[in-house]
Design a protein around this motif. Structure first.
Motif, PDB file in Angstrom:
ATOM      1  N   ALA A   1       0.866  -1.180   0.000  1.00 29.28           N
ATOM      2  CA  ALA A   1       0.000   0.000   0.000  1.00 29.28           C
ATOM      3  C   ALA A   1       0.905   1.233   0.000  1.00 29.28           C
ATOM      4  O   ALA A   1       2.108   1.128   0.222  1.00 29.28           O
ATOM      5  CB  ALA A   1      -0.899   0.006   1.227  1.00 29.28           C
ATOM      6  N   HIS A   2       0.311   2.400  -0.269  1.00 30.09           N
ATOM      7  CA  HIS A   2       1.180   3.576  -0.379  1.00 30.09           C
ATOM      8  C   HIS A   2       0.667   4.732   0.459  1.00 30.09           C
ATOM      9  O   HIS A   2      -0.508   4.795   0.830  1.00 30.09           O
ATOM     10  CB  HIS A   2       1.303   4.026  -1.840  1.00 30.09           C
ATOM     11  N   THR A   3       1.582   5.621   0.743  1.00 33.47           N
ATOM     12  CA  THR A   3       1.194   6.926   1.251  1.00 33.47           C
ATOM     13  C   THR A   3       1.875   7.926   0.334  1.00 33.47           C
ATOM     14  O   THR A   3       2.963   7.677  -0.184  1.00 33.47           O
ATOM     15  CB  THR A   3       1.575   7.093   2.742  1.00 33.47           C
ATOM     16  N   ALA A   4       1.192   9.041   0.079  1.00 34.16           N
ATOM     17  CA  ALA A   4       1.778  10.075  -0.775  1.00 34.16           C
ATOM     18  C   ALA A   4       2.049  11.294   0.083  1.00 34.16           C
ATOM     19  O   ALA A   4       1.212  11.697   0.894  1.00 34.16           O
ATOM     20  CB  ALA A   4       0.830  10.425  -1.918  1.00 34.16           C
TER      21      ALA A   4
ATOM     22  N   GLU B   1       4.975  12.825  -3.822  1.00 35.26           N
ATOM     23  CA  GLU B   1       5.681  11.554  -4.067  1.00 35.26           C
ATOM     24  C   GLU B   1       5.000  10.424  -3.315  1.00 35.26           C
ATOM     25  O   GLU B   1       4.695  10.552  -2.130  1.00 35.26           O
ATOM     26  CB  GLU B   1       7.147  11.690  -3.620  1.00 35.26           C
ATOM     27  N   LYS B   2       4.810   9.316  -4.019  1.00 37.42           N
ATOM     28  CA  LYS B   2       4.230   8.132  -3.379  1.00 37.42           C
ATOM     29  C   LYS B   2       5.340   7.275  -2.826  1.00 37.42           C
ATOM     30  O   LYS B   2       6.374   7.112  -3.468  1.00 37.42           O
ATOM     31  CB  LYS B   2       3.521   7.279  -4.433  1.00 37.42           C
ATOM     32  N   THR B   3       5.127   6.699  -1.648  1.00 39.17           N
ATOM     33  CA  THR B   3       6.065   5.674  -1.208  1.00 39.17           C
ATOM     34  C   THR B   3       5.296   4.396  -0.943  1.00 39.17           C
ATOM     35  O   THR B   3       4.215   4.415  -0.350  1.00 39.17           O
ATOM     36  CB  THR B   3       6.909   6.117   0.009  1.00 39.17           C
ATOM     37  N   ILE B   4       5.841   3.307  -1.419  1.00 41.05           N
ATOM     38  CA  ILE B   4       5.220   1.994  -1.235  1.00 41.05           C
ATOM     39  C   ILE B   4       5.720   1.455   0.101  1.00 41.05           C
ATOM     40  O   ILE B   4       6.912   1.511   0.387  1.00 41.05           O
ATOM     41  CB  ILE B   4       5.641   1.040  -2.379  1.00 41.05           C
TER      42      ILE B   4
ATOM     43  N   MET C   1       2.174  20.035   7.854  1.00 41.90           N
ATOM     44  CA  MET C   1       1.607  20.759   6.723  1.00 41.90           C
ATOM     45  C   MET C   1       1.918  20.162   5.350  1.00 41.90           C
ATOM     46  O   MET C   1       1.726  20.827   4.333  1.00 41.90           O
ATOM     47  CB  MET C   1       2.014  22.246   6.766  1.00 41.90           C
ATOM     48  N   ALA C   2       2.368  18.913   5.320  1.00 42.51           N
ATOM     49  CA  ALA C   2       2.538  18.224   4.033  1.00 42.51           C
ATOM     50  C   ALA C   2       1.215  17.528   3.686  1.00 42.51           C
ATOM     51  O   ALA C   2       0.648  16.833   4.527  1.00 42.51           O
ATOM     52  CB  ALA C   2       3.667  17.204   4.122  1.00 42.51           C
ATOM     53  N   TRP C   3       0.732  17.740   2.478  1.00 40.83           N
ATOM     54  CA  TRP C   3      -0.452  17.010   2.039  1.00 40.83           C
ATOM     55  C   TRP C   3      -0.145  15.526   2.082  1.00 40.83           C
ATOM     56  O   TRP C   3       0.944  15.120   1.666  1.00 40.83           O
ATOM     57  CB  TRP C   3      -0.828  17.381   0.594  1.00 40.83           C
ATOM     58  N   HIS C   4      -1.088  14.734   2.580  1.00 39.46           N
ATOM     59  CA  HIS C   4      -0.866  13.288   2.566  1.00 39.46           C
ATOM     60  C   HIS C   4      -2.171  12.535   2.389  1.00 39.46           C
ATOM     61  O   HIS C   4      -3.196  12.912   2.938  1.00 39.46           O
ATOM     62  CB  HIS C   4      -0.131  12.816   3.829  1.00 39.46           C
ATOM     63  N   ASP C   5      -2.098  11.501   1.562  1.00 45.32           N
ATOM     64  CA  ASP C   5      -3.218  10.589   1.378  1.00 45.32           C
ATOM     65  C   ASP C   5      -2.645   9.185   1.344  1.00 45.32           C
ATOM     66  O   ASP C   5      -1.483   8.975   1.019  1.00 45.32           O
ATOM     67  CB  ASP C   5      -3.997  10.903   0.094  1.00 45.32           C
ATOM     68  N   HIS C   6      -3.476   8.236   1.764  1.00 49.94           N
ATOM     69  CA  HIS C   6      -3.027   6.844   1.821  1.00 49.94           C
ATOM     70  C   HIS C   6      -3.928   6.006   0.910  1.00 49.94           C
ATOM     71  O   HIS C   6      -5.128   6.249   0.851  1.00 49.94           O
ATOM     72  CB  HIS C   6      -3.133   6.282   3.243  1.00 49.94           C
TER      73      HIS C   6
ATOM     74  N   ALA D   1      -6.878  12.139  -3.814  1.00 49.51           N
ATOM     75  CA  ALA D   1      -5.425  11.968  -3.865  1.00 49.51           C
ATOM     76  C   ALA D   1      -4.764  13.235  -4.419  1.00 49.51           C
ATOM     77  O   ALA D   1      -5.321  13.903  -5.295  1.00 49.51           O
ATOM     78  CB  ALA D   1      -5.076  10.776  -4.743  1.00 49.51           C
ATOM     79  N   GLN D   2      -3.624  13.558  -3.890  1.00 45.55           N
ATOM     80  CA  GLN D   2      -2.867  14.705  -4.399  1.00 45.55           C
ATOM     81  C   GLN D   2      -2.212  14.339  -5.734  1.00 45.55           C
ATOM     82  O   GLN D   2      -2.051  13.159  -6.061  1.00 45.55           O
ATOM     83  CB  GLN D   2      -1.793  15.102  -3.397  1.00 45.55           C
ATOM     84  N   ALA D   3      -1.830  15.355  -6.501  1.00 49.15           N
ATOM     85  CA  ALA D   3      -1.151  15.121  -7.778  1.00 49.15           C
ATOM     86  C   ALA D   3       0.238  14.554  -7.494  1.00 49.15           C
ATOM     87  O   ALA D   3       0.928  15.013  -6.578  1.00 49.15           O
ATOM     88  CB  ALA D   3      -1.046  16.428  -8.550  1.00 49.15           C
ATOM     89  N   ILE D   4       0.624  13.563  -8.271  1.00 47.23           N
ATOM     90  CA  ILE D   4       1.952  12.961  -8.105  1.00 47.23           C
ATOM     91  C   ILE D   4       2.913  13.633  -9.096  1.00 47.23           C
ATOM     92  O   ILE D   4       2.677  13.643 -10.309  1.00 47.23           O
ATOM     93  CB  ILE D   4       1.883  11.431  -8.337  1.00 47.23           C
TER      94      ILE D   4
END
Ligand code: GTQ
Length: 346
Positions: A122-125, A129-132, A144-149, A183-186
């Motif tokens: 699964a990832h978090t962005a 940037e996405k990280t697996i 204050m960093a946008w994050h979505d999982h 989701a935020q833009a990658i």
């Protein structure tokens, strides 16, 4: 000394009078305010992963990640019930993202760490940037960093969330917003931050601000390898075994400004008593054993989560070589000149 809290009719009348003027006598509360050593309501406690997992899957049938925004069960310290705290200054929760789900993008002034407990892929962005995420990875969401999982795998993904929510709350410095999109833009390649900053190199004109690490996923494979190398080269520390601090490559300081993060390999012989002022949340990554925390005995295995309050002596008695991840407010206490430790029995 003992007399100063004693009530006389005159004193009671005086206290009642000044109470209406929003004043109170110091001498009746001084001993509770300025204690000779930490006197915390935080208690030693343990949460076993199998129980958390069962409850989380039940929660998974009650609410979606999207509806909940974050589908998390808070680990509440038994001495601090109702306060959403695992220690006086820190928060812990376990988050579940089911296959196909998204926890929508938001951001806040609270900093977050993730420590992956179950699932793979699964990832978090964060910051475009996405990280697996894999088992044992330590992932940072800076303030204050946008994050979505998201979870595009076919198995549920569980991780431990550690946040500085109580710290930010005591400072009345909470700000939060939702992006309004799932989701935020990658904009960056997955793994780019680690490639650029994770190998004793960094882009020459990097203008990243220094207080949080630009590496936002510290892979377990690397941490484990480093522990093994340390074990091959050095004797274990009597109180910690072989213990590493996750560091910020920009300045060598803690990876996060408010939360210190650590990983340690416990030798089979265990550790000597140790206490420090930073109440610490532990989770077992490999192995199993017991820890004596003051009068309390906790028995842990993989993914179990336990907490050691400030200034309570802890002795780890692993049944075999074991690995523990931990986090605390140590960076804050260090910056304020408050952090203390005591090694051994003294
Ligand atoms: O993933 O952003 O456990 O905002 C608590 C608050 C997780 C998150 C938590 C949060 C998050």
């Amino acid at each position: 000394m003992e007399d100063r809290s004693r009530l006389t009719p005159e004193r009671t009348a005086f206290y009642n009078k000044i109470d209406k003027q929003n004043m109170a006598p110091l001498w009746t509360v001084l001993g509770d305010l300025v204690t000779p050593e930490p006197a915390s309501k935080c208690e030693a406690a343990i949460w076993h992963f199998d129980e958390i997992r069962t409850a989380m899957l039940e929660a998974g049938g009650l609410i979606t990640a999207k509806e909940a925004e974050r589908r998390v069960l808070i680990l509440e310290n038994p001495g601090l019930r109702g306060e959403s705290k695992i220690t006086t200054s820190l928060y812990a929760g376990v988050q579940l993202v089911l296959p196909g789900e998204i926890a929508p993008a938001h951001r806040h002034t609270q900093s977050a760490l993730r420590f992956v407990l179950e699932g793979s892929g699964a990832h978090t962005a964060v910051g475009g940037e996405k990280t697996i995420m894999q088992y044992g990875d330590f992932v940072i969401t800076p303030q204050m960093a946008w994050h979505d999982h998201g979870n595009e795998t076919d198995a549920p993904m569980f991780w431990l969330d550690g946040l500085d929510i109580p710290l930010v709350s005591i400072l009345d410095a909470s700000f939060a917003e939702v992006l309004g999109e799932d989701a935020q833009a990658i904009t960056r390649k997955s793994g780019q931050s680690y490639a650029e900053f994770g190998h004793n190199l960094m882009p020459v004109d990097s203008v990243r601000s220094g207080h949080v690490s630009p590496i936002f996923n510290y892979p377990y494979e690397q941490s484990r390898e480093t522990l093994e190398a340390m074990k091959r080269g050095d004797d274990p520390d009597p109180c910690h075994g072989w213990k590493l601090r996750y560091s910020n490559p920009l300045d060598g300081g803690h990876a996060m400004p408010t939360i210190g993060t650590f990983i340690q390999l416990l030798p089979k012989i265990g550790t000597l008593p140790y206490r420090s002022t930073d109440a610490t949340v532990f989770t077992c990554v490999e192995g199993n054993g017991k820890s004596r925390i003051g009068e309390t005995l906790v028995e842990w295995g993989p993914k179990d989560i336990f907490v050691v309050p400030s200034w309570k002596p802890v002795v780890h008695e692993p049944a075999q070589e074991s690995i523990l991840f931990s986090y605390s407010d140590r960076p804050v206490q260090e910056k304020l000149g408050l952090w203390r430790e005591l090694r051994g029995n003294s």
